[in-house]
Design an enzyme around this catalytic site. Sequence first.
Site, PDB file in Angstrom:
ATOM      1  N   HIS A  48      33.095   6.305  38.606  1.00 23.81           N
ATOM      2  CA  HIS A  48      33.925   5.101  38.515  1.00 23.81           C
ATOM      3  C   HIS A  48      35.100   5.377  37.580  1.00 23.81           C
ATOM      4  CE1 HIS A  48      34.889   0.919  37.316  1.00 23.81           C
ATOM      5  NE2 HIS A  48      34.244   0.530  38.405  1.00 23.81           N
ATOM      6  N   SER A 296      35.254  -3.686  40.730  1.00 26.49           N
ATOM      7  CA  SER A 296      34.022  -3.559  41.515  1.00 26.49           C
ATOM      8  C   SER A 296      34.034  -2.304  42.370  1.00 26.49           C
ATOM      9  CB  SER A 296      33.871  -4.785  42.422  1.00 26.49           C
ATOM     10  OG  SER A 296      32.902  -4.578  43.428  1.00 26.49           O
ATOM     11  N   LYS A 297      32.941  -1.546  42.319  1.00 31.99           N
ATOM     12  CA  LYS A 297      32.827  -0.352  43.163  1.00 31.99           C
ATOM     13  C   LYS A 297      32.857  -0.730  44.638  1.00 31.99           C
ATOM     14  CE  LYS A 297      30.295   2.985  40.307  1.00 31.99           C
ATOM     15  NZ  LYS A 297      29.051   3.777  40.183  1.00 31.99           N
ATOM     16  N   ARG A 298      32.279  -1.883  44.972  1.00 29.94           N
ATOM     17  CA  ARG A 298      32.171  -2.276  46.375  1.00 29.94           C
ATOM     18  C   ARG A 298      33.479  -2.840  46.910  1.00 29.94           C
ATOM     19  NH1 ARG A 298      29.674  -6.325  47.399  1.00 29.94           N
ATOM     20  NH2 ARG A 298      29.235  -7.169  45.355  1.00 29.94           N
ATOM     21  N   LYS A 299      34.190  -3.604  46.104  1.00 28.17           N
ATOM     22  CA  LYS A 299      35.373  -4.316  46.592  1.00 28.17           C
ATOM     23  C   LYS A 299      36.675  -3.545  46.437  1.00 28.17           C
ATOM     24  CE  LYS A 299      33.752  -9.017  45.492  1.00 28.17           C
ATOM     25  NZ  LYS A 299      34.085 -10.212  44.680  1.00 28.17           N
TER      26      LYS A 299
END
Length: 549
Positions: A48, A296-299
């Site tokens: 990240h 956010s890692k996902r968004k």
Amino acid sequence: MLDLSVINAMFPPDLPEPDDWERRFRPRDLPDGAEVTRFAPSPTGHLHIGGLYTAAVARALARQSGGTYVLRVEDTDRARRVAGAAEEFSRLLGAFGLAPDEGGVAGDGEWGPYLQSERRDVYLGHVRELLRGDRAYPCFCDKERLARSAGEQRAGRSPLGYYGRWAPCRTLAPEEAARRLAAGEPYVVRLRCPYEFPGRIRFADRIRGSVTLQDNGNDIVLLKSSQEELPLPTYHFAHVVDDHLMRVTLVVRGEEWLSSTPVHLQLHTALGFAPPAYAHLAPLMKAEGPSRRKLSKRKDPEASVEYYLSAGYPPAAVQHYLRGLANIRLMDVPTAEALAAPVRLDGMRPSGPLLDLPKLHSLSREFIASLTPGELYAQLLDWAEEYDPELASVLVRHEGLALAAVAVGRPEGAPARKDLDRWSCFRDRYGFFFAELFGPVPSAADDRFGGLAPELVRRIAAGFVRDGVGAGTPEEWYGALRALAGRHGFAPDTAAWRREPDRWAGPPRVVANVVRVALTGATRSPDLFAVAGVLGRDEVVRRLTAVAG
């Protein structure tokens, strides 16, 4: 307390003692005030940008104090381990100029190995020592029993954990524990928390000052289930042992670990270690309308470190930006100055800095503009070989052309053009210099010609082939353009057009735009005369003739 013979039988017979590890991992010979920091990611996924930020701060604090910056991979969670992630950490840190002084998968350094999965005997020796001192005990509670306890705690609105009446193995008779061990019953090893009713604990944080939190009252797991083929310690226990034996003096980590600090301080005390100093970094934030949220890692694609590499941000500019997030005073100075300046913990804020990509673009543009053509070519080629092989092939075959193209944006005696903020933009900004990247010449009906009638576009292109391409000086070149504009009813200069707009077909830049689009495929470019000089007369004639039809 368990009999020593029972405790010793729980471990390999040749297991070294803690004193053996103290001798092997001796104190470091460093100057007074030198900090030993570490970046300790878990290989459970992609790195990240917040991790890179942490690494940048940890490295800066170690290097500027004459200390050591260590990369340790905390890979004790087998279930979540991602193959190749540990190797990826070393690659990414190296790519951004944040390679450690020691550590990583290669294990360079005298205080290794640096993968926790390879330090099992170190942890086992310290678990055994805690058992011998009755500061830890074996727990035989299975998942069902723990789930029932958690259900009761939730129903009674009690804190979750293993304590009090929900900790039956804490008060198990030594004889009963020995019998169950001898029977091969699965167990974990838990810390014997010294407090039945924990109070508040105060500790110093190098960023936040004095911090007061609820102390730990939970008998946390130290060593995972004996059912595992090679039982490994939990993160909490392993990292405390490692920080001590690697002689870490300052732990730089994200604020998500702030609430765990009481547990870690309690473990240091139980083991007889002096704790390091702590600095908890606020998380990177992203603007979302009028509010802010955690990245956010996902968004958010920009949460991944790989995003910055594939987009082609120069590593030095990214390093500069990360230092600027840490200390805002560094954001608006030249990159070389920002990288040489110290990072100060007292200049960091406890609120999360905003990840602002436009600001990164600005820093990146300034950095690229500061490079010589040779430096730019070398860094661009390094990036292209990994992320744009076709471009890399073109650059290698046409090195001279590439250097000349880049030099066009850096005219002698004038500021460099700031038209590149990432290496991935090179194709759009400078690809037209290379026939392989330019593609077909625009047709006379192309919208980039500003809506001119195709027939007029053809006549302008043909006229410049006839009267302009042979010009040997900028004055002759632009004089030919003005004369061509006049023959087609365009004003001789912009001022004349503004004075009498109804008299003219348009400003002279409309005619220049026909030549510009024909040569570059774009409505904006470096100086046209310089562009034509790099392309060469034959290529200029070929492109204009293709438009003229």
